[in-house]
Design a protein around this motif. Structure first.
Motif, PDB file in Angstrom:
ATOM      1  N   LEU A  82       0.832  -1.205   0.000  1.00 29.34           N
ATOM      2  CA  LEU A  82       0.000   0.000   0.000  1.00 29.34           C
ATOM      3  C   LEU A  82       0.866   1.253   0.000  1.00 29.34           C
ATOM      4  O   LEU A  82       0.534   2.243  -0.653  1.00 29.34           O
ATOM      5  CB  LEU A  82      -0.923   0.003   1.221  1.00 29.34           C
ATOM      6  CG  LEU A  82      -2.009  -1.079   1.255  1.00 29.34           C
ATOM      7  CD1 LEU A  82      -2.792  -1.008   2.553  1.00 29.34           C
ATOM      8  CD2 LEU A  82      -2.949  -0.938   0.072  1.00 29.34           C
ATOM      9  N   GLU A  83       1.972   1.205   0.725  1.00 27.65           N
ATOM     10  CA  GLU A  83       2.880   2.346   0.759  1.00 27.65           C
ATOM     11  C   GLU A  83       3.478   2.595  -0.629  1.00 27.65           C
ATOM     12  O   GLU A  83       3.649   3.751  -1.051  1.00 27.65           O
ATOM     13  CB  GLU A  83       3.996   2.095   1.773  1.00 27.65           C
ATOM     14  CG  GLU A  83       5.053   3.183   1.844  1.00 27.65           C
ATOM     15  CD  GLU A  83       4.526   4.507   2.348  1.00 27.65           C
ATOM     16  OE1 GLU A  83       5.236   5.519   2.204  1.00 27.65           O
ATOM     17  OE2 GLU A  83       3.395   4.548   2.888  1.00 27.65           O
ATOM     18  N   ALA A  84       3.777   1.517  -1.354  1.00 27.75           N
ATOM     19  CA  ALA A  84       4.284   1.673  -2.722  1.00 27.75           C
ATOM     20  C   ALA A  84       3.240   2.338  -3.601  1.00 27.75           C
ATOM     21  O   ALA A  84       3.566   3.193  -4.439  1.00 27.75           O
ATOM     22  CB  ALA A  84       4.681   0.309  -3.295  1.00 27.75           C
ATOM     23  N   GLY A  85       1.963   1.966  -3.416  1.00 25.71           N
ATOM     24  CA  GLY A  85       0.891   2.604  -4.164  1.00 25.71           C
ATOM     25  C   GLY A  85       0.712   4.058  -3.790  1.00 25.71           C
ATOM     26  O   GLY A  85       0.353   4.892  -4.620  1.00 25.71           O
ATOM     27  N   VAL A 141      -2.351  11.262   2.950  1.00 28.82           N
ATOM     28  CA  VAL A 141      -2.173  10.712   4.301  1.00 28.82           C
ATOM     29  C   VAL A 141      -2.345   9.198   4.363  1.00 28.82           C
ATOM     30  O   VAL A 141      -2.068   8.578   5.396  1.00 28.82           O
ATOM     31  CB  VAL A 141      -3.152  11.370   5.307  1.00 28.82           C
ATOM     32  CG1 VAL A 141      -2.822  12.839   5.480  1.00 28.82           C
ATOM     33  CG2 VAL A 141      -4.612  11.181   4.872  1.00 28.82           C
ATOM     34  N   GLY A 142      -2.810   8.565   3.285  1.00 34.91           N
ATOM     35  CA  GLY A 142      -3.003   7.123   3.336  1.00 34.91           C
ATOM     36  C   GLY A 142      -3.338   6.545   1.973  1.00 34.91           C
ATOM     37  O   GLY A 142      -3.365   7.251   0.962  1.00 34.91           O
ATOM     38  N   THR A 143      -3.601   5.258   1.950  1.00 37.31           N
ATOM     39  CA  THR A 143      -3.901   4.527   0.721  1.00 37.31           C
ATOM     40  C   THR A 143      -5.066   3.587   0.967  1.00 37.31           C
ATOM     41  O   THR A 143      -5.212   3.037   2.060  1.00 37.31           O
ATOM     42  CB  THR A 143      -2.699   3.680   0.267  1.00 37.31           C
ATOM     43  OG1 THR A 143      -1.518   4.448   0.381  1.00 37.31           O
ATOM     44  CG2 THR A 143      -2.864   3.197  -1.163  1.00 37.31           C
ATOM     45  N   LEU A 144      -5.892   3.398  -0.040  1.00 35.74           N
ATOM     46  CA  LEU A 144      -6.925   2.368   0.030  1.00 35.74           C
ATOM     47  C   LEU A 144      -6.770   1.449  -1.171  1.00 35.74           C
ATOM     48  O   LEU A 144      -6.095   1.778  -2.150  1.00 35.74           O
ATOM     49  CB  LEU A 144      -8.326   2.975   0.113  1.00 35.74           C
ATOM     50  CG  LEU A 144      -8.766   4.028  -0.902  1.00 35.74           C
ATOM     51  CD1 LEU A 144      -9.064   3.400  -2.260  1.00 35.74           C
ATOM     52  CD2 LEU A 144     -10.008   4.767  -0.388  1.00 35.74           C
ATOM     53  N   ALA A 145      -7.406   0.276  -1.082  1.00 29.51           N
ATOM     54  CA  ALA A 145      -7.196  -0.723  -2.139  1.00 29.51           C
ATOM     55  C   ALA A 145      -8.328  -1.727  -2.174  1.00 29.51           C
ATOM     56  O   ALA A 145      -9.057  -1.917  -1.191  1.00 29.51           O
ATOM     57  CB  ALA A 145      -5.865  -1.458  -1.919  1.00 29.51           C
ATOM     58  N   VAL A 146      -8.439  -2.380  -3.304  1.00 29.08           N
ATOM     59  CA  VAL A 146      -9.283  -3.566  -3.470  1.00 29.08           C
ATOM     60  C   VAL A 146      -8.366  -4.733  -3.802  1.00 29.08           C
ATOM     61  O   VAL A 146      -7.487  -4.614  -4.665  1.00 29.08           O
ATOM     62  CB  VAL A 146     -10.329  -3.365  -4.578  1.00 29.08           C
ATOM     63  CG1 VAL A 146     -10.933  -4.702  -5.014  1.00 29.08           C
ATOM     64  CG2 VAL A 146     -11.428  -2.425  -4.114  1.00 29.08           C
ATOM     65  N   VAL A 147      -8.549  -5.838  -3.084  1.00 26.93           N
ATOM     66  CA  VAL A 147      -7.791  -7.065  -3.349  1.00 26.93           C
ATOM     67  C   VAL A 147      -8.767  -8.094  -3.887  1.00 26.93           C
ATOM     68  O   VAL A 147      -9.747  -8.446  -3.227  1.00 26.93           O
ATOM     69  CB  VAL A 147      -7.117  -7.599  -2.071  1.00 26.93           C
ATOM     70  CG1 VAL A 147      -6.331  -8.874  -2.388  1.00 26.93           C
ATOM     71  CG2 VAL A 147      -6.209  -6.548  -1.449  1.00 26.93           C
TER      72      VAL A 147
END
Length: 339
Positions: free
Chosen positions: A266-269, A305-311
């Motif tokens: 997520l940090e890479a994204g 400030v952050g990241t969100l994602a779908v896996v």
């Protein structure tokens, strides 16, 4: 480089496989591609695509399925997405109520999972980049002090400080007033830097209290910066592409539980601009070799400030899922900025 015919056939194959989940044969490609070519020609093109690693044959007599490389080519050069309609965006916006930051993060995670039917992940905001709204000290008993930290988003962090000497409540109030008058609007690292010279001028006992408060504040910020909320991971149990291999599922759920590696992804994204898609082995994580992860950074008050994602599985409807990830990141950022 693929010629136009090969590109059309590959695009058709990926789309049909995403839709049906079955190996795609030459007759299906002939029917859906819109090309006036024979089945024999299509088979020859498929053979060429297999030679360069874009498709594979699960069985000798079956059709072909796309590889991770094919999904990447499809996403980068063939996929056209459409933003969600305004009515749906308004509906999602109403689900994100900016009354409590923790609830917002959970709501965003639920939205991602509910709309995609996969796992929705939202990394909690990175607190070291945020400032402090208020600090208070309360005497709990002999040599025990409660440190109360109010973050800009309204959340409160409490830490118990064990000191080498006792403090009166009057002394603690004085210390809190000193910090609030001089350092509110700074992060803990900034407070430490500004206090570096002034600590020498403070009374030794007050200096020890300030140093303990800064250490506890850093710990609170770090803890909040190394976590995420995940929703709908159970939905992956019902995805055929993943559920047929129990070892793969165990590895995937172990990844969710262990957190560190997924947070690094997520940090890479987060470091990229906009949507970032990791297909299969591109994530560098063995547990995600049969998955795709679609990430987007979110901001508060103009700062990421952050990241969100779908896996989900590699065989996901990228055209539908990408806009969901994109708009959820934007709406979450807007809601956090209102807090």
């Amino acid at each position: 480089m693929l010629n136009e015919r090969a590109q059309i056939l590959l695009k058709t194959l990926v789309e049909r496989y995403i839709s049906d989940g079955q190996p795609v044969g030459s007759r299906t490609l002939q029917q859906y591609s819109g090309l006036e070519v024979s089945s024999a020609t299509i088979r020859n093109v498929m053979s060429d695509l297999e030679d360069i690693g874009l498709v594979s044959s699960p069985h000798t007599s079956a059709g072909r399925i796309p590889t991770g490389m094919a999904y990447r080519l499809f996403i980068d050069t063939m996929l056209v997405t459409q933003p969600l309609d305004s009515a749906r965006v308004l509906q999602l916006e109403n689900q994100l109520q900016p009354d409590n930051p923790s609830r917002l993060i959970a709501q965003a995670s639920n939205i991602l999972s509910d709309l995609t039917q996969f796992a929705g992940v939202v990394a909690t905001p990175r607190r070291e980049a945020l400032t402090v709204r208020q600090i208070e000290f309360l005497r709990l008993g002999e040599k025990r002090v409660l440190l109360i930290i109010v973050m800009p988003d309204g959340e409160v962090e409490n830490r118990v400080l064990l000191m080498e000497r006792d403090y009166t409540q009057s002394q603690l109030t004085e210390a809190g007033n000193f910090l609030n008058q001089n350092y509110i609007g700074c992060s803990f690292s900034q407070i430490r830097e500004k206090l570096r010279g002034e600590l020498r001028q403070l009374h030794q006992d007050m200096s020890a209290l300030m140093a303990a408060a800064l250490a506890a504040g850093d710990e609170a910020a770090a803890k909040k910066s190394e976590d995420y909320v995940i929703s709908g991971e159970h939905r992956l149990l019902h995805v055929n592409d993943l559920s047929t291999d129990m070892n793969r599922l165990r590895g995937l759920f172990g990844l969710f539980e262990q957190k560190t590696e997924l947070l690094q992804l997520l940090e890479a994204g987060r470091k990229g601009q906009g949507i970032h898609i990791f297909v299969g082995a591109e994530s560098g994580l063995a547990s995600l070799e049969e998955c795709s992860v679609i990430t987007a950074p979110y901001s508060a008050n103009g700062q990421i400030v952050g990241t969100l994602a779908v896996v989900g599985p590699k065989r996901m409807d990228y055209q539908r899922v990408i806009p969901i990830v994109d708009i959820t990141a934007k709406l979450l950022g807007n809601a956090l900025s209102q807090n």
